[in-house]
Enzyme design. Structure first.
Site, short mmCIF file in Angstrom:
data_model
loop_
_atom_site.label_atom_id
_atom_site.label_comp_id
_atom_site.label_asym_id
_atom_site.label_seq_id
_atom_site.Cartn_x
_atom_site.Cartn_y
_atom_site.Cartn_z
N ARG A 50 0.89 -1.20 -0.01
CA ARG A 50 -0.03 0.09 0.15
C ARG A 50 0.81 1.34 0.05
NH1 ARG A 50 -1.48 1.54 4.64
NH2 ARG A 50 -2.20 -0.13 5.46
N TYR A 103 -17.15 17.92 -13.94
CA TYR A 103 -17.46 16.57 -14.12
C TYR A 103 -18.58 16.11 -12.92
CZ TYR A 103 -17.20 11.38 -14.06
OH TYR A 103 -17.23 10.21 -13.97
N ASP A 176 -8.36 19.53 -13.41
CA ASP A 176 -8.70 18.18 -13.72
C ASP A 176 -8.31 18.42 -15.21
OD1 ASP A 176 -9.97 16.12 -14.71
OD2 ASP A 176 -11.73 16.22 -13.46
N LYS A 201 -9.63 7.43 -18.74
CA LYS A 201 -9.83 8.06 -20.02
C LYS A 201 -8.64 7.87 -20.76
CE LYS A 201 -13.75 8.72 -17.68
NZ LYS A 201 -13.73 9.81 -16.96
#
Ligand SMILES: *Cc1c(COP(=O)(O)O)cnc(C)c1O
Length: 386
Positions: A50, A103, A176, A201
């Site tokens: 992690r 978004y 973003d 994306k």
């Protein structure tokens, strides 16, 4: 190194020095824990996956390199990246200025989670007017959050102007950058403090991995986000890291073809009698075409347009296309098509949709990298049926 060289080589230097096997691509390291020979010395800095994983480290180095940043971090989704940024940098009682047609998932996270549960205050403004951003800043404002071009109206915000406002007021600016990818826009160079991407994306580009990335230059900002990434555990998995590292290698090639196809289709649509209007930053008719040319090195491959008629004409068109997959999301090699009012933006209240310009005949294209002539023929035959 230039963009494509970096995207291929950074993070994947063959390890033939320290007893490595010289893998030409980064291996998929699935180990959750890393053994040490001496009690006090973690092997090569690795302890628990992690906190740090060699496959994730490779893709994080690539994230930094392609955005021209000092640091890169990988997350389990774009929204995990956003959550971690806010948990790291914002506390209850702080205020955030956010672009109004952000978004949808970001809007839900900000309003319903940070706003309603953690008492963070948000003001949503039309950030295409930098003055409205300046006017919204309060004494407790900590962060400005923008997206450019926006979704689905493809409005452009002036990153440099907003970063000047942010710096003068000692507020952080996060951008973003999902819609253009680092190949066409680098907000850090324009003065932003933090860049975030949904790697689901363009960066991964094959519609087969959900992930997020954060890039920044400032040591203290990095340390806070990295600390929070490890604390909340919103990490990119080794397998997704492997997939995304693989996808990034062709990002430059893909973006060139995406844009070439999109420019031609935008022109085709704009000249067609059954089309009302076309929104694409690469068209001279886009109201912010000159700003787009100034701050972007390419116009991307998202197009929004209105067919003439009503919602039924739009539906006819959507169901007549063959090569455009009727689905949400964007940025994959395959062309996608969707109806914002029915699909991605259905949760936006109707009055807000109208205000933003999301009409019943608006259609959004994510133009893929197929052969242009096939896409052109497909659009033309579907318009006939609309
Ligand atoms: C998809 C998307 C997100 C959210 O990313 P996920 O990977 O789906 O969590 C955030 N911003 C933009 C612009 C997006 O397109």
């Amino acid at each position: 190194m230039k963009f494509r060289t970096k995207s291929i080589h950074v993070g994947e230097e063959p390890n033939y020095k320290e007893g490595g096997t010289g893998d030409a691509v980064v291996p998929l390291h699935l180990a959750t824990t890393f053994a040490r020979k001496e009690v006090e010395i973690p092997t090569a800095g690795y302890e628990y996956s992690r906190s740090l994983n060699p496959t994730r480290k490779a893709v994080e180095d690539k994230f930094a390199a392609i955005e021209g940043a000092k640091y890169g971090l990988g997350f389990s989704s774009g929204l995990a990246a956003e959550s971690t940024i806010l948990f790291a940098l914002i506390k209850s009682g702080d205020h955030v200025v956010c672009i109004d047609d952000v978004y949808g998932g970001t809007q839900r996270l900000f309003r319903k989670v940070f706003g309603e549960k953690y008492n963070v205050e948000f003001t949503f403004v039309d950030a295409t007017d930098a003055q409205l951003v300046a006017d919204a800043i309060q004494n407790n404002t900590r962060l400005i959050w923008i997206e450019t071009p926006t979704n689905p109206m493809l409005k452009i915000c002036d990153i440099e102007a907003i970063s000047t406002i942010a710096k003068a007021k000692n507020v952080l600016l996060a951008v973003d950058n999902t819609f253009l990818s680092p190949y066409f826009q680098n907000p850090l160079e324009l003065g932003a403090d933090i860049v975030m991407h949904s790697t689901s994306k363009y960066i991964n580009g094959h519609s087969d991995s959900i992930g997020g990335a954060v890039m920044c230059n400032d040591d203290a900002i990095y340390e806070q986000i990295q600390f929070m990434q490890n604390s909340v555990g919103a990490i990119m998995s080794p397998f997704d890291s492997y997939m995304v590292a693989r996808g990034i290698k062709t990002l430059g090639l893909r973006m060139e073809q995406h844009q070439k196809n999109a420019m031609s289709l935008a022109e085709l649509l704009e000249s067609h009698p059954k089309v009302n209007k076309v929104i694409y930053p690469g068209l001279a008719s886009h109201p912010q075409h000159s700003l787009a040319k100034k701050q972007m090195s390419g116009f991307g491959a998202m197009i929004s347009f209105e067919v003439k008629g009503d919602i039924n004409n739009a539906k006819n068109f959507l169901e007549a296309v063959h090569h455009f997959v009727l689905a949400e999301s964007l940025g994959g090699v395959e062309s996608l098509i969707e109806h914002p009012a029915i699909m991605t933006h259905a949760s936006v209240p109707i009055e807000d949709r109208v205000k933003l310009g999301i009409s019943d005949t608006l259609i959004r294209l994510s133009v893929g990298v197929e052969d242009l002539s096939d896409l052109e023929q497909d659009i033309l035959q579907a318009l006939d049926k609309a």
